[in-house]
Design a protein around this motif. Structure first.
Motif, PDB file in Angstrom:
ATOM      1  N   GLY A  19      63.533  60.077  86.425  1.00 18.49           N
ATOM      2  CA  GLY A  19      62.681  60.697  85.414  1.00 18.49           C
ATOM      3  C   GLY A  19      61.628  61.603  86.021  1.00 18.49           C
ATOM      4  N   LEU A  20      61.010  61.155  87.120  1.00 14.07           N
ATOM      5  CA  LEU A  20      60.000  61.974  87.801  1.00 14.07           C
ATOM      6  C   LEU A  20      60.620  63.248  88.376  1.00 14.07           C
ATOM      7  CD1 LEU A  20      57.908  59.237  89.656  1.00 14.07           C
ATOM      8  CD2 LEU A  20      57.145  60.680  87.776  1.00 14.07           C
ATOM      9  N   VAL A  21      61.771  63.095  89.027  1.00 11.40           N
ATOM     10  CA  VAL A  21      62.444  64.260  89.621  1.00 11.40           C
ATOM     11  C   VAL A  21      62.849  65.249  88.530  1.00 11.40           C
ATOM     12  CG1 VAL A  21      64.495  65.027  90.871  1.00 11.40           C
ATOM     13  CG2 VAL A  21      63.246  63.020  91.664  1.00 11.40           C
ATOM     14  N   ALA A  22      63.470  64.738  87.478  1.00 16.55           N
ATOM     15  CA  ALA A  22      63.900  65.611  86.379  1.00 16.55           C
ATOM     16  C   ALA A  22      62.701  66.296  85.728  1.00 16.55           C
ATOM     17  CB  ALA A  22      64.682  64.800  85.345  1.00 16.55           C
ATOM     18  N   GLY A  23      61.624  65.540  85.531  1.00 11.87           N
ATOM     19  CA  GLY A  23      60.437  66.109  84.913  1.00 11.87           C
ATOM     20  C   GLY A  23      59.811  67.215  85.737  1.00 11.87           C
ATOM     21  N   LEU A  24      59.703  67.003  87.040  1.00 13.14           N
ATOM     22  CA  LEU A  24      59.119  68.027  87.917  1.00 13.14           C
ATOM     23  C   LEU A  24      60.002  69.262  87.975  1.00 13.14           C
ATOM     24  CD1 LEU A  24      57.816  65.742  90.813  1.00 13.14           C
ATOM     25  CD2 LEU A  24      56.441  66.987  89.122  1.00 13.14           C
ATOM     26  N   GLY A  63      64.151  68.106  69.121  1.00 11.85           N
ATOM     27  CA  GLY A  63      63.304  67.163  69.863  1.00 11.85           C
ATOM     28  C   GLY A  63      64.020  65.884  70.251  1.00 11.85           C
ATOM     29  N   ILE A  64      65.208  66.015  70.855  1.00 14.95           N
ATOM     30  CA  ILE A  64      66.050  64.843  71.141  1.00 14.95           C
ATOM     31  C   ILE A  64      65.323  63.825  72.021  1.00 14.95           C
ATOM     32  CG2 ILE A  64      68.184  64.080  72.260  1.00 14.95           C
ATOM     33  CD1 ILE A  64      69.407  66.800  71.449  1.00 14.95           C
ATOM     34  N   PHE A  65      64.717  64.301  73.137  1.00 18.29           N
ATOM     35  CA  PHE A  65      64.001  63.392  74.041  1.00 18.29           C
ATOM     36  C   PHE A  65      62.812  62.758  73.323  1.00 18.29           C
ATOM     37  CE2 PHE A  65      65.198  64.207  78.700  1.00 18.29           C
ATOM     38  CZ  PHE A  65      66.527  64.421  78.363  1.00 18.29           C
ATOM     39  N   TYR A  66      62.126  63.543  72.511  1.00 21.12           N
ATOM     40  CA  TYR A  66      60.962  63.019  71.796  1.00 21.12           C
ATOM     41  C   TYR A  66      61.388  61.896  70.845  1.00 21.12           C
ATOM     42  CZ  TYR A  66      57.043  62.680  68.576  1.00 21.12           C
ATOM     43  OH  TYR A  66      56.009  62.190  67.806  1.00 21.12           O
ATOM     44  N   ILE A  67      62.473  62.114  70.109  1.00 22.45           N
ATOM     45  CA  ILE A  67      62.947  61.126  69.138  1.00 22.45           C
ATOM     46  C   ILE A  67      63.354  59.831  69.837  1.00 22.45           C
ATOM     47  CG2 ILE A  67      64.797  60.585  67.506  1.00 22.45           C
ATOM     48  CD1 ILE A  67      64.755  63.538  66.676  1.00 22.45           C
ATOM     49  N   ALA A 227      65.158  54.697  78.311  1.00 25.51           N
ATOM     50  CA  ALA A 227      63.946  55.202  77.664  1.00 25.51           C
ATOM     51  C   ALA A 227      62.916  55.649  78.697  1.00 25.51           C
ATOM     52  CB  ALA A 227      63.349  54.129  76.757  1.00 25.51           C
ATOM     53  N   ILE A 228      62.814  54.938  79.802  1.00 24.90           N
ATOM     54  CA  ILE A 228      61.875  55.314  80.864  1.00 24.90           C
ATOM     55  C   ILE A 228      62.206  56.710  81.388  1.00 24.90           C
ATOM     56  CG2 ILE A 228      61.300  54.846  83.286  1.00 24.90           C
ATOM     57  CD1 ILE A 228      61.265  51.888  82.568  1.00 24.90           C
ATOM     58  N   PHE A 229      63.491  56.970  81.619  1.00 28.19           N
ATOM     59  CA  PHE A 229      63.906  58.297  82.092  1.00 28.19           C
ATOM     60  C   PHE A 229      63.512  59.375  81.084  1.00 28.19           C
ATOM     61  CE2 PHE A 229      67.029  61.715  81.756  1.00 28.19           C
ATOM     62  CZ  PHE A 229      66.925  62.285  83.019  1.00 28.19           C
ATOM     63  N   VAL A 230      63.787  59.128  79.817  1.00 21.46           N
ATOM     64  CA  VAL A 230      63.509  60.110  78.763  1.00 21.46           C
ATOM     65  C   VAL A 230      62.007  60.379  78.647  1.00 21.46           C
ATOM     66  CG1 VAL A 230      63.559  60.457  76.267  1.00 21.46           C
ATOM     67  CG2 VAL A 230      65.605  59.644  77.434  1.00 21.46           C
ATOM     68  N   LEU A 231      61.216  59.315  78.642  1.00 21.99           N
ATOM     69  CA  LEU A 231      59.770  59.460  78.476  1.00 21.99           C
ATOM     70  C   LEU A 231      59.138  60.221  79.631  1.00 21.99           C
ATOM     71  CD1 LEU A 231      59.006  55.862  77.156  1.00 21.99           C
ATOM     72  CD2 LEU A 231      58.585  57.972  75.890  1.00 21.99           C
ATOM     73  N   LEU A 232      59.554  59.891  80.854  1.00 17.57           N
ATOM     74  CA  LEU A 232      58.986  60.568  82.025  1.00 17.57           C
ATOM     75  C   LEU A 232      59.401  62.033  82.089  1.00 17.57           C
ATOM     76  CD1 LEU A 232      59.334  57.863  84.821  1.00 17.57           C
ATOM     77  CD2 LEU A 232      57.234  58.729  83.818  1.00 17.57           C
ATOM     78  N   ALA A 233      60.672  62.276  81.877  1.00 17.40           N
ATOM     79  CA  ALA A 233      61.170  63.652  81.943  1.00 17.40           C
ATOM     80  C   ALA A 233      60.455  64.527  80.918  1.00 17.40           C
ATOM     81  CB  ALA A 233      62.685  63.679  81.717  1.00 17.40           C
ATOM     82  N   PHE A 293      53.612  52.566  83.144  1.00 18.90           N
ATOM     83  CA  PHE A 293      53.492  53.972  83.520  1.00 18.90           C
ATOM     84  C   PHE A 293      54.341  54.849  82.603  1.00 18.90           C
ATOM     85  CE2 PHE A 293      54.976  57.636  86.010  1.00 18.90           C
ATOM     86  CZ  PHE A 293      53.761  58.172  86.432  1.00 18.90           C
ATOM     87  N   SER A 294      55.531  54.401  82.311  1.00 17.21           N
ATOM     88  CA  SER A 294      56.469  55.203  81.518  1.00 17.21           C
ATOM     89  C   SER A 294      56.050  55.310  80.060  1.00 17.21           C
ATOM     90  CB  SER A 294      57.875  54.603  81.602  1.00 17.21           C
ATOM     91  OG  SER A 294      58.282  54.445  82.949  1.00 17.21           O
ATOM     92  N   THR A 295      55.601  54.203  79.484  1.00 20.67           N
ATOM     93  CA  THR A 295      55.265  54.186  78.063  1.00 20.67           C
ATOM     94  C   THR A 295      53.828  54.610  77.799  1.00 20.67           C
ATOM     95  OG1 THR A 295      54.611  51.854  78.158  1.00 20.67           O
ATOM     96  CG2 THR A 295      56.909  52.336  77.614  1.00 20.67           C
ATOM     97  N   SER A 296      52.962  54.514  78.820  1.00 26.97           N
ATOM     98  CA  SER A 296      51.536  54.836  78.680  1.00 26.97           C
ATOM     99  C   SER A 296      50.884  54.017  77.579  1.00 26.97           C
ATOM    100  CB  SER A 296      51.340  56.343  78.392  1.00 26.97           C
ATOM    101  OG  SER A 296      49.977  56.699  78.515  1.00 26.97           O
ATOM    102  N   SER A 297      51.359  52.776  77.397  1.00 28.22           N
ATOM    103  CA  SER A 297      50.809  51.905  76.359  1.00 28.22           C
ATOM    104  C   SER A 297      50.794  50.460  76.854  1.00 28.22           C
ATOM    105  CB  SER A 297      51.640  52.007  75.079  1.00 28.22           C
ATOM    106  OG  SER A 297      51.268  51.001  74.163  1.00 28.22           O
ATOM    107  N   SER A 298      49.599  49.889  76.988  1.00 26.33           N
ATOM    108  CA  SER A 298      49.490  48.480  77.393  1.00 26.33           C
ATOM    109  C   SER A 298      50.160  47.584  76.374  1.00 26.33           C
ATOM    110  CB  SER A 298      48.012  48.092  77.529  1.00 26.33           C
ATOM    111  OG  SER A 298      47.364  48.837  78.525  1.00 26.33           O
ATOM    112  N   ALA A 299      50.065  47.965  75.109  1.00 30.66           N
ATOM    113  CA  ALA A 299      50.679  47.164  74.052  1.00 30.66           C
ATOM    114  C   ALA A 299      52.198  47.139  74.185  1.00 30.66           C
ATOM    115  CB  ALA A 299      50.277  47.723  72.690  1.00 30.66           C
ATOM    116  N   ALA A 300      52.776  48.301  74.477  1.00 28.75           N
ATOM    117  CA  ALA A 300      54.238  48.364  74.621  1.00 28.75           C
ATOM    118  C   ALA A 300      54.710  47.572  75.840  1.00 28.75           C
ATOM    119  CB  ALA A 300      54.680  49.813  74.738  1.00 28.75           C
ATOM    120  N   ALA A 301      53.866  47.490  76.874  1.00 27.70           N
ATOM    121  CA  ALA A 301      54.244  46.783  78.103  1.00 27.70           C
ATOM    122  C   ALA A 301      53.980  45.283  78.020  1.00 27.70           C
ATOM    123  CB  ALA A 301      53.490  47.372  79.294  1.00 27.70           C
TER     124      ALA A 301
END
Length: 445
Positions: A19-24, A63-67, A227-233, A293-301
């Motif tokens: 996800g990080l590599v794809a995002g960068l 918005g496929i990744f967003y959805i 989902a982690i890959f999608v969110l980071l990318a 890190f991926s979700t950026s939400s303590s609640a989700a984690a």
């Protein structure tokens, strides 16, 4: 079971790297297309993959990744309230001695405060050195000043602990502290009336909790890595270099401090307070940090944190079910560090002089404000305005710098969340060890 846990951790780690590599790569593709007059090409790619379809003007976007990312996060957020409520209620009910419950509560708060003290001390010392060196004296241009959210007294967080409407609390994920209060109150009342009179209610709460756990296990194990890959990318693909450059000093300082406390501060805390091998803690909690890190939400984690802390780090379920949801609500060391550095950065940009007494006020406001920060993406930067208004840092320069923080803070918030969730687990281990409720064989396995 052990092989399954290892497999999930490996898949999450691979998703993080990919996800990080794809995002960068996507970030640089965006910059290249926009700088060579091919803005329309990137606009098409963005519309198909990354566009937030809920904003105005995005009616025709896919918005496929967003959805995909939002479906995953919403699946986790769906059960935050029932999970926190049922787990804490049951934890209170299982601790038969009221004095033991009081002792656990005191130790939990003490653990949070110890970590917060050293996190804020580090942020203040390093931040003021950077500020005095003039590194934060940056002219911010090309943005319109933002008034942010309405400033409010940070002590409002105390009032919000006790809700005035029980149904309103259960209808939102931003009132978790009130949920904790209701759960503790119900657990204590059930203990007071006795097992015979509360047996039916306890059975119902237990069954709801079991259903929530099954649902969460399925979501995390089946969809988590993808989902982690999608969110980071998507996160990195939607950021422009032009926004990052002016705030490079803030980004670099904050990232270094967050990583330092994550990889050094918490392992030292675990080693000193429990006499356990900190390397074991770091290895097992890594996937929780990746998830946060991926979700950026303590609640989700939270669900994965509970699972990892009990099943792999050996913390008794009664301790984890009490400490982790409470920590998700008030233990925000990463948020506090970010807010201290952000405030000093904004003060430098806006030309304010920061004295030692003001620095102490900044630290205290950051501690209180972070405790009232909802466990949701982007909340830390929004609550930052409460600190700025409390200090009077609201001139045009400050508002421009604040706008810049809002524009580029998403990657920082991701790392902040990783720090927050790891801190909750570290405190749970400390409390469990002090109460003789840490299975050291599981911890060292």
């Amino acid at each position: 079971m052990e092989k399954k846990k290892s497999s999930l951790a490996v898949r999450m780690s691979i998703s993080l790297v990919c996800g990080l590599v794809a995002g960068l790569l996507l970030m640089f593709l965006r910059e290249n297309l926009n700088s060579t007059g091919k803005e329309a090409v990137w606009a098409t790619i963005n519309s198909i993959l990354f566009q937030d379809i809920t904003v105005a003007g995005a009616e025709k976007a896919l918005g496929i990744f967003y959805i995909i990312g939002q479906l995953f996060i919403r699946s986790l957020q769906l059960v935050i309230v029932p999970m926190v409520f049922t787990s804490i209620t049951l934890a209170i009910g299982q601790i038969s001695d009221t004095r033991t419950l009081g002792r656990i509560s005191v130790k939990t708060i003490a653990g949070f405060l110890i970590c917060s003290f050293f996190a804020l001390l580090m942020a203040c010392v390093v931040g003021i050195m950077i500020y005095n060196a003039g590194v934060f004296n940056i002219q911010v241009e090309g943005l319109e000043g933002s008034a942010g959210s309405t400033g409010s007294n940070p002590l409002n967080v105390i009032l919000n602990i006790v809700p005035s409407n029980i149904t309103a609390v259960f209808s939102t994920n931003t009132s978790v502290l009130a949920i904790v209060f209701l759960a503790v109150s119900l657990g204590l009342c059930m203990k007071a009336v006795g097992d015979e009179k509360s047996a039916t209610l306890k059975k119902l709460i237990t069954e709801v909790n079991d259903i929530v756990v099954v649902f969460l296990n399925y979501v995390v194990t089946k969809f988590g890595p993808f989902a982690i890959f999608v969110l980071l990318a998507r996160t990195f693909a939607t950021y422009g270099i032009n926004h990052l450059k002016p705030a490079l000093a803030y980004v670099v300082v904050t990232v270094i401090l967050l990583l330092l406390f994550l990889f050094v501060g918490y392992p030292i805390f675990v080693a000193v307070t429990t006499k356990q091998n900190p390397v074991k803690f770091a290895k097992k909690i890594f996937r929780v940090a990746v998830f946060g890190f991926s979700t950026s939400s303590s609640a989700a984690a939270l669900p994965l944190n509970v699972k990892t802390t009990t099943e792999e780090l050996g913390v008794d379920e009664k301790i984890a079910s009490f400490v982790l949801p409470l920590g998700m609500t008030i233990n925000m060391n990463g948020t506090a560090i970010m807010q201290v550095v952000a405030t000093l950065f904004i003060a430098g940009c806006a030309g304010y002089d920061v004295t030692l007494s003001q620095l102490i006020v900044i630290a205290l406001l950051a501690l209180i404000a972070s405790a009232g920060t909802p466990a949701a993406p982007g909340a830390g930067a929004i609550i930052l305005f409460t600190i700025l208004s409390g200090l009077g840092y609201i001139n045009d320069g400050a508002l421009l710098a604040y706008s810049l923080i809002l524009a580029i803070n998403r990657p920082i918030e991701m790392l902040v969340t990783a720090l927050n969730v790891v801190g909750d687990s570290a405190t749970a281990i400390y409390v469990a060890k002090s109460e003789g409720m840490l299975n050291e064989d599981i911890y060292n396995s």
